[in-house]
Scaffold this motif. Structure first.
Motif, PDB file in Angstrom:
ATOM      1  N   LYS A  26       0.803  -1.227   0.000  1.00 39.94           N
ATOM      2  CA  LYS A  26       0.000   0.000   0.000  1.00 39.94           C
ATOM      3  C   LYS A  26       0.838   1.279   0.000  1.00 39.94           C
ATOM      4  CE  LYS A  26      -4.082  -2.104   2.095  1.00 39.94           C
ATOM      5  NZ  LYS A  26      -5.121  -2.003   3.151  1.00 39.94           N
ATOM      6  N   ASN A 124      -3.689  17.927   1.656  1.00 40.45           N
ATOM      7  CA  ASN A 124      -3.058  16.677   2.081  1.00 40.45           C
ATOM      8  C   ASN A 124      -1.538  16.773   2.168  1.00 40.45           C
ATOM      9  OD1 ASN A 124      -5.297  15.085   2.562  1.00 40.45           O
ATOM     10  ND2 ASN A 124      -5.390  14.265   0.487  1.00 40.45           N
ATOM     11  N   PHE A 300      -4.478  11.744  -5.316  1.00 35.92           N
ATOM     12  CA  PHE A 300      -4.993  11.418  -3.983  1.00 35.92           C
ATOM     13  C   PHE A 300      -6.424  10.889  -4.065  1.00 35.92           C
ATOM     14  CE2 PHE A 300      -1.966  14.874  -2.329  1.00 35.92           C
ATOM     15  CZ  PHE A 300      -0.977  13.939  -2.072  1.00 35.92           C
ATOM     16  N   ASN A 301      -7.212  11.493  -4.935  1.00 32.64           N
ATOM     17  CA  ASN A 301      -8.598  11.050  -5.109  1.00 32.64           C
ATOM     18  C   ASN A 301      -8.642   9.609  -5.623  1.00 32.64           C
ATOM     19  OD1 ASN A 301     -11.554  11.878  -5.255  1.00 32.64           O
ATOM     20  ND2 ASN A 301     -11.214  11.229  -7.365  1.00 32.64           N
ATOM     21  N   HIS A 304      -7.623   6.947  -3.053  1.00 33.09           N
ATOM     22  CA  HIS A 304      -8.721   6.672  -2.122  1.00 33.09           C
ATOM     23  C   HIS A 304      -9.832   5.852  -2.778  1.00 33.09           C
ATOM     24  CE1 HIS A 304     -11.739   7.257   0.970  1.00 33.09           C
ATOM     25  NE2 HIS A 304     -12.552   7.796   0.069  1.00 33.09           N
ATOM     26  N   LYS A 305     -10.277   6.286  -3.950  1.00 29.14           N
ATOM     27  CA  LYS A 305     -11.460   5.669  -4.558  1.00 29.14           C
ATOM     28  C   LYS A 305     -11.148   4.416  -5.370  1.00 29.14           C
ATOM     29  CE  LYS A 305     -14.319   9.828  -4.696  1.00 29.14           C
ATOM     30  NZ  LYS A 305     -15.105  10.768  -5.539  1.00 29.14           N
ATOM     31  N   LYS A 308      -8.186   2.219  -2.844  1.00 29.43           N
ATOM     32  CA  LYS A 308      -8.696   1.951  -1.488  1.00 29.43           C
ATOM     33  C   LYS A 308      -7.580   1.878  -0.443  1.00 29.43           C
ATOM     34  CE  LYS A 308     -12.635   1.064  -3.624  1.00 29.43           C
ATOM     35  NZ  LYS A 308     -13.733   2.052  -3.679  1.00 29.43           N
ATOM     36  N   LEU A 310      -6.005   4.916   1.131  1.00 28.64           N
ATOM     37  CA  LEU A 310      -5.833   6.064   2.011  1.00 28.64           C
ATOM     38  C   LEU A 310      -7.155   6.800   2.177  1.00 28.64           C
ATOM     39  CD1 LEU A 310      -2.479   7.569   0.668  1.00 28.64           C
ATOM     40  CD2 LEU A 310      -2.824   6.625   2.952  1.00 28.64           C
ATOM     41  N   PRO A 311      -7.331   7.506   3.299  1.00 32.80           N
ATOM     42  CA  PRO A 311      -8.515   8.365   3.414  1.00 32.80           C
ATOM     43  C   PRO A 311      -8.420   9.503   2.409  1.00 32.80           C
ATOM     44  CG  PRO A 311      -6.995   8.794   5.220  1.00 32.80           C
ATOM     45  CD  PRO A 311      -6.471   7.583   4.495  1.00 32.80           C
ATOM     46  N   LEU A 312      -9.546  10.078   2.067  1.00 29.99           N
ATOM     47  CA  LEU A 312      -9.546  11.163   1.085  1.00 29.99           C
ATOM     48  C   LEU A 312      -8.822  12.393   1.627  1.00 29.99           C
ATOM     49  CD1 LEU A 312     -10.513  11.937  -1.732  1.00 29.99           C
ATOM     50  CD2 LEU A 312     -12.633  12.764  -0.705  1.00 29.99           C
ATOM     51  N   TYR A 314      -6.258  13.440   4.640  1.00 30.47           N
ATOM     52  CA  TYR A 314      -5.379  12.852   5.645  1.00 30.47           C
ATOM     53  C   TYR A 314      -5.590  13.529   6.996  1.00 30.47           C
ATOM     54  CZ  TYR A 314      -2.852  11.195   1.498  1.00 30.47           C
ATOM     55  OH  TYR A 314      -2.511  10.624   0.299  1.00 30.47           O
ATOM     56  N   THR A 320       1.183  10.325   7.838  1.00 33.40           N
ATOM     57  CA  THR A 320       0.839   9.584   6.620  1.00 33.40           C
ATOM     58  C   THR A 320       2.020   9.507   5.669  1.00 33.40           C
ATOM     59  OG1 THR A 320      -1.481  10.263   6.804  1.00 33.40           O
ATOM     60  CG2 THR A 320      -0.745   9.474   4.660  1.00 33.40           C
TER      61      THR A 320
END
Length: 508
Positions: A26, A124, A300-301, A304-305, A308, A310-312, A314, A320
């Protein structure tokens, strides 16, 4: 198996390509970046139509980018077009032609999406809760008010460095900037929420090539080449001085400014004007330049999407980025964490002997966690490699001056220091260098506590007396004698006395 993502930002002035690799653990890293100035919006103001020559320049560049993407065997391509395509009469036809020539499917993003991705790239990676974000492109300028790390308001005005230069061609040479500044002020008057920020003195975060050039010129003037561009800070006065300096130079002289791209020299003054006017309206007092913007926000988007991982948004920017670096460079996190804990414990217990502040404590914490990162390059003399990596890796939430200080703590903790031989960084005084060496002693002692990397030392209690400092070591393993750790720490006694004026004694 690693997967790869490519992002292409078809801007009004430049086209940017970024390719990232996402690993099974990851972690992720940028493996390729390219930028080419094509000036897609050149001549755009004549009839709101993108001209043939800029279109051909864009297609030529995108064909090169496509070959690079194919070479890297990229799984997913996200290609976006911004203001120039969005506001033109023939934008759809241009994208159809690009697809026919390159098979790259572009999506035209809205003003709201453009503002959002720029915000995401900044929030972020820059540790601020409240700020004003300005993104000056070639054919538009986005201004976003961020409150408590959330978008409060945003606006996009259809003017950027290229089309402003078309409207005010006098800005290519020595000129009075009153006309272009008044033009921008009139545009800003139609932003009601901006007037409410006149007394806020919020910091301004600048993205886009024109705004980043402020930092590049300032860095070059001071010869601070060890500083990264991301999170680079300037005062309001420094911004105004650079703006005035450029306004009073001919086009020929501007090409010789260190830090200013020759390709950008004719449009730079117009491109800098929105930021200059924003300073005047908001009464802000500092600029923070972000090296990350729309392209990174899209990355970054997607992380996340699509991936899967990292959070959108931080929660802890620094943590992080450090976790990602640790995974990328196979850092022994257990050892790094234990050394960090010891460093902070020693720092706290020796407070009567120093007057370091919370910023010093923070950079000590970063240096302690990353002190072994250089072993990825070469275990021998790894402190030197760790120092280099700290200055150059994507560590977010810390300004570049503090990263340089952090790198010196890492360098000093394993090397014999001769004060007269310290490398001179003009933003760090000799006194501050000596303080960094004192900070590095905490890391040196902590690593010596973990010499065997077996977590033998459970805790350390420090007693400060008139002429000596006593370290008492404790271990949960009753069968372990701690003689190795005591011997290692004792090697630092001479330097400890030089730095803190007291004898160092170690007992168990």
């Amino acid at each position: 198996m690693a997967e790869r993502l490519s992002v292409i930002d078809l801007g009004s002035n430049s086209i940017r390509l970024g390719i990232i690799e996402v690993n099974e653990n990851k972690s992720f890293r940028v493996i390729e970046e390219k930028k080419e100035q094509v000036r897609l919006s050149e001549g755009f103001n004549k009839n709101n139509t993108i001209q043939d020559k800029p279109i051909q320049r864009a297609i030529k560049t995108l064909k090169v980018f496509k070959r690079i993407i194919e070479f890297y065997n990229v799984r997913k391509i996200i290609a976006v077009a911004t203001a120039c395509i969005r506001n033109s009469k023939n934008g759809k036809e241009v994208l159809d032609l690009i697809f026919k020539e390159t098979l790259i499917p572009f999506k035209t993003i809205s003003e709201k999406e453009e503002s959002y991705y720029g915000y995401l790239g900044v929030t972020n990676t820059v540790d601020l809760k409240d700020f004003i974000l300005i993104d000056t492109g070639g054919a538009s300028t986005e201004i976003t008010h961020v409150l408590n790390r959330k978008i409060e308001n945003f606006i996009s005005i259809p003017y950027g460095s290229v089309n402003l230069t078309d409207i005010f061609p006098e800005t290519k040479e020595i000129c009075n900037t009153k006309n272009i500044e008044n033009f921008i002020k009139e545009e800003f008057k139609h932003i009601p929420w901006l007037e409410n920020l006149t007394q806020s003195q919020l910091p301004i975060v600048g993205i886009g090539g024109s705004n980043r050039t402020f930092a590049k010129i300032h860095r070059a003037l001071h010869k601070w080449f060890s500083l990264k561009l991301h999170h680079y800070e300037l005062t309001k006065n420094e911004v105004f001085q650079i703006y005035s300096y450029i306004a009073n130079l001919s086009s020929k002289s501007r090409k010789n400014i260190e830090g200013l791209s020759k390709q950008r020299s004719d449009i730079i003054l117009a491109g800098m004007t929105p930021l200059k006017v924003l300073f005047e309206i908001t009464n802000s007092n500092r600029l923070i330049v972000s090296g990350n913007g729309l392209k990174e926000g899209i990355i970054f988007n997607s992380l996340h999407k699509d991936f899967k991982i990292l959070p959108l948004i931080y929660h802890d920017i620094l943590k992080t980025s450090l976790e990602n670096i640790a995974n990328l460079y196979f850092l022994d996190v257990n050892h790094a964490t234990r050394v960090t804990e010891h460093s902070l414990t020693i720092y706290e217990q020796l407070k009567p002997l120093h007057n370091f502040d919370e910023t010093d404590k923070r950079i000590l914490e970063i240096a302690s966690f990353l002190h072994d990162i250089g072993k990825y390059v070469d275990p021998y003399n790894h402190a030197k490699h760790s120092a280099y990596l700290i200055q150059n890796l994507p560590i977010y939430g810390v300004n570049p001056k503090d990263l340089v200080r952090c790198s010196y703590i890492c360098l000093f903790h394993e090397n014999k220091i001769k004060f007269q031989q310290l490398q001179n960084e003009s933003f760090i005084t000799n006194k501050q260098f000596k303080e960094l060496i004192r900070l590095s002693m905490f890391l040196r002692l902590s690593e010596q506590l973990e010499t065997c990397e077996c977590f033998a030392v459970d805790s350390v209690k420090i007693k400060i007396k008139n002429n000596e400092v006593i370290f008492k070591l404790f271990s949960n393993n009753k069968d372990y004698d701690l003689e190795t750790e005591i011997s290692e720490i004792s090697k630092s006694a001479k330097l400890f006395k030089k730095l803190f004026g007291k004898e160092l004694k170690v007992v168990k």
